[in-house]
Design a protein around this motif. Structure first.
Motif, PDB file in Angstrom:
ATOM      1  N   TYR A  37      -0.175   0.077   4.521  1.00 54.59           N
ATOM      2  CA  TYR A  37      -0.481  -1.334   4.333  1.00 54.59           C
ATOM      3  C   TYR A  37       0.654  -2.123   3.687  1.00 54.59           C
ATOM      4  N   LYS A  38       1.401  -1.470   2.801  1.00 55.64           N
ATOM      5  CA  LYS A  38       2.355  -2.226   1.989  1.00 55.64           C
ATOM      6  C   LYS A  38       3.804  -2.045   2.413  1.00 55.64           C
ATOM      7  N   TYR A  39       4.161  -0.859   2.910  1.00 62.52           N
ATOM      8  CA  TYR A  39       5.576  -0.560   3.108  1.00 62.52           C
ATOM      9  C   TYR A  39       5.970  -0.267   4.558  1.00 62.52           C
ATOM     10  N   GLY A  92      -5.036  -6.116  -4.320  1.00 62.81           N
ATOM     11  CA  GLY A  92      -5.218  -5.093  -5.345  1.00 62.81           C
ATOM     12  C   GLY A  92      -5.065  -3.664  -4.871  1.00 62.81           C
ATOM     13  N   VAL A  93      -4.504  -3.439  -3.676  1.00 65.91           N
ATOM     14  CA  VAL A  93      -4.451  -2.076  -3.148  1.00 65.91           C
ATOM     15  C   VAL A  93      -3.621  -1.163  -4.036  1.00 65.91           C
ATOM     16  N   SER A  94      -2.542  -1.670  -4.633  1.00 67.97           N
ATOM     17  CA  SER A  94      -1.705  -0.829  -5.486  1.00 67.97           C
ATOM     18  C   SER A  94      -2.460  -0.376  -6.731  1.00 67.97           C
ATOM     19  N   PHE A  95      -3.248  -1.289  -7.305  1.00 68.04           N
ATOM     20  CA  PHE A  95      -4.026  -0.941  -8.493  1.00 68.04           C
ATOM     21  C   PHE A  95      -5.077   0.118  -8.149  1.00 68.04           C
ATOM     22  N   VAL A  96      -5.762  -0.069  -7.034  1.00 68.44           N
ATOM     23  CA  VAL A  96      -6.809   0.865  -6.627  1.00 68.44           C
ATOM     24  C   VAL A  96      -6.234   2.256  -6.380  1.00 68.44           C
ATOM     25  N   TRP A 146       6.837  -0.512  -6.471  1.00 68.88           N
ATOM     26  CA  TRP A 146       5.384  -0.692  -6.568  1.00 68.88           C
ATOM     27  C   TRP A 146       5.031  -2.175  -6.540  1.00 68.88           C
ATOM     28  N   HIS A 147       5.888  -3.013  -7.124  1.00 63.57           N
ATOM     29  CA  HIS A 147       5.582  -4.434  -7.199  1.00 63.57           C
ATOM     30  C   HIS A 147       5.696  -5.126  -5.847  1.00 63.57           C
ATOM     31  N   VAL A 202      13.226  -3.650  -5.856  1.00 61.24           N
ATOM     32  CA  VAL A 202      13.972  -2.425  -6.132  1.00 61.24           C
ATOM     33  C   VAL A 202      15.115  -2.732  -7.101  1.00 61.24           C
ATOM     34  N   LEU A 203      15.812  -3.842  -6.861  1.00 62.40           N
ATOM     35  CA  LEU A 203      16.907  -4.251  -7.742  1.00 62.40           C
ATOM     36  C   LEU A 203      16.387  -4.545  -9.148  1.00 62.40           C
ATOM     37  N   TRP A 204      15.228  -5.197  -9.225  1.00 59.50           N
ATOM     38  CA  TRP A 204      14.615  -5.488 -10.525  1.00 59.50           C
ATOM     39  C   TRP A 204      14.273  -4.196 -11.266  1.00 59.50           C
TER      40      TRP A 204
END
Length: 470
Positions: free
Chosen positions: A92-94, A124-128, A323-324, A331-333
């Motif tokens: 879903y995210k990457y 909220g998928v990352s939190f779950v 993750w963010h 990634v740089l952050w």
């Protein structure tokens, strides 16, 4: 569904009344689970079904994770569970981020382009996913036992106050509360409502007015910005992201308290920090403790010498950045924060300590703000030009209009976030705790804040929580 939208404000009192009148632990848990599922279904009708399927998979595996299951089977079950949850996150995210970068890398060779999925990111998928991993790992480690029932595990995964943006909960922290929710007392309602009011005020009266200006500036060509507008936008975003995210955490903690549950704290005056190490002990604490317990320590932590410690810090913060969001700026952050955490351990923290509290706080805040510029910029090109504007390396004039409500929100946000860094803050806290009249004034003020925030929610343009993207 948002905590401050009219639908939730209308439905929650009725649900809360039914919850208080419901007798029996089992009935209250069913009511909470149904309400949580409907809360998520309102915004994610398809993903909620995938989430239930994923929780069923976790629950079935959890009985293979503890004794007397043979160790090879336990390790295989844990690997399958973690991989299954991460796969859901990756798809879903990457998926499109990976395909885009692979297509760019292979395009000189004339390779066939991989198709993009264009899947909407579930809120909220990352939190779950992170919380579901804690259930599997806690069970494997013997920190907690498998949930008594599938309903209990689903309630942990779907508990609606924290569902969309945390705090990130560890299963062993919630197991007993989920297994037997305690009766709600009047103090739970009062404390929870005031905490909710503080959160909604932080979001709607500080973060959102700042966010309107931030969005305008960062949508513009950074080459057109002068230094004063660039710094004003960066300062506004520094406060916006804090009050937006901390506001959600306050609302989640407050709602949970009203229901008789205690959630962990997520922020502790992060801009009062005197080093980057201290900042990350105060910012998004539920994420940093998750990284420490489920990633940093398994990698070896600081047990194998300085070089491995620095490596582990970089790995953790590179992954934290990723993750963010699925973008190179995140990634740089992460790498930027990993660098300054390493420098803290090498020399920077000691240097700042010798410089005194004021200098240490200013330098730390400056480092954090430059990090937020990386976080908020949507591409390396935008970041480079924006940093040039910050340091007066553009010839642009400041022609953007500053909204009338910005100075008030900026001043209030700065006072609230930086007051804990002052020497007289502990004195204020002691006087507040000793004075019944000050506490009564605070309660009245928070009720007024709640009314004003709801009024703004009805009349002002909608602005989603920043961390809903993650």
């Amino acid at each position: 569904m948002l905590f401050y939208e009219p639908l939730f404000i209308t439905i929650f009192p009725a649900f809360y009344a039914v919850y208080l009148l419901t007798g029996g632990v089992s009935a209250r848990k069913w009511l909470l689970l149904i309400a949580s599922a409907l809360f998520y279904f309102w915004g994610e009708p398809v993903f909620v079904l995938i989430l239930f399927g994923s929780t069923a998979f976790d629950y079935a595996l959890s009985f293979q994770l503890n004794e007397p299951t043979p160790p090879p089977t336990r390790r295989l079950a844990l690997a399958a569970g973690v991989a299954g949850n991460l796969a859901m996150l990756v798809v879903y995210k990457y998926a499109d981020f990976l395909a885009d970068n692979l297509n760019a890398a292979l395009s000189p060779f004339g390779a066939h382009r991989l198709p993009l999925l264009h899947l909407a990111l579930p809120i909220g998928v990352s939190f779950v996913v992170f919380e579901k991993i804690t259930y599997l790992v806690d069970t494997y480690r013997g920190t907690s036992k498998p949930a008594a029932t599938f309903r209990d595990y689903c309630l942990f995964a779907l508990f609606f106050p924290k569902l969309l943006a945390g705090p990130i909960l560890k299963y062993h922290e919630m197991q007993d509360q989920i297994a037997k929710p305690r009766s709600v007392e009047w103090s739970d309602f009062g404390t929870g409502f005031l905490r909710f009011s503080r959160g909604i005020g932080r979001k709607l009266l500080i973060a959102d007015p700042l966010g309107s200006f931030v969005n305008t500036v960062f949508a513009a060509d950074p080459a057109s910005l002068g230094a004063s507008h660039a710094w004003l936008a960066l300062g506004s975003f520094t406060l916006q992201i804090y009050f937006d995210f901390a506001g959600y955490s306050d609302m989640a903690i407050g709602l949970a308290r009203m229901l008789g549950f205690g959630l962990r704290e997520n922020f502790n005056a992060p801009y009062a920090s005197r080093s980057i190490t201290e900042f990350w002990r105060r910012w998004h604490m539920s994420l940093t403790t998750w990284i420490r317990d489920y990633l940093y320590k398994p990698l070896g932590g600081n047990r194998d010498g300085d070089v491995r410690t620095y490596r582990n810090l970089w790995i953790c913060f590179l992954l934290s950045g990723l993750w963010h969001g699925a973008s190179w700026n995140f990634v740089l952050w992460g790498a930027y924060n990993g660098l300054f955490l390493t420098l803290d351990r090498v020399f920077l923290r000691d240097v700042l300590e010798r410089c005194g509290a004021v200098i240490a706080t200013i330098v730390t805040l400056f480092i954090v703000m430059i990090g937020w510029a990386i976080f908020r910029s949507d591409s390396p090109a935008h970041l480079t030009t924006f940093l040039s504007a910050l340091f007066g390396m553009t010839s642009a004039n400041d022609a953007l209009e500053v909204p009338a409500e910005l100075p008030f929100a900026l001043a209030l946000g700065a006072i609230v976030s930086l007051l804990p860094a002052t020497a007289f803050y502990p004195v204020l806290v002691r006087r507040y705790e000793a004075s019944r009249s000050l506490r009564a004034i605070t309660i009245a003020a928070l009720v007024v804040v709640y009314v004003l925030a709801i009024a703004r929610a009805v009349t002002a343009p909608f602005q989603p929580f920043i961390y809903f993207r993650f």
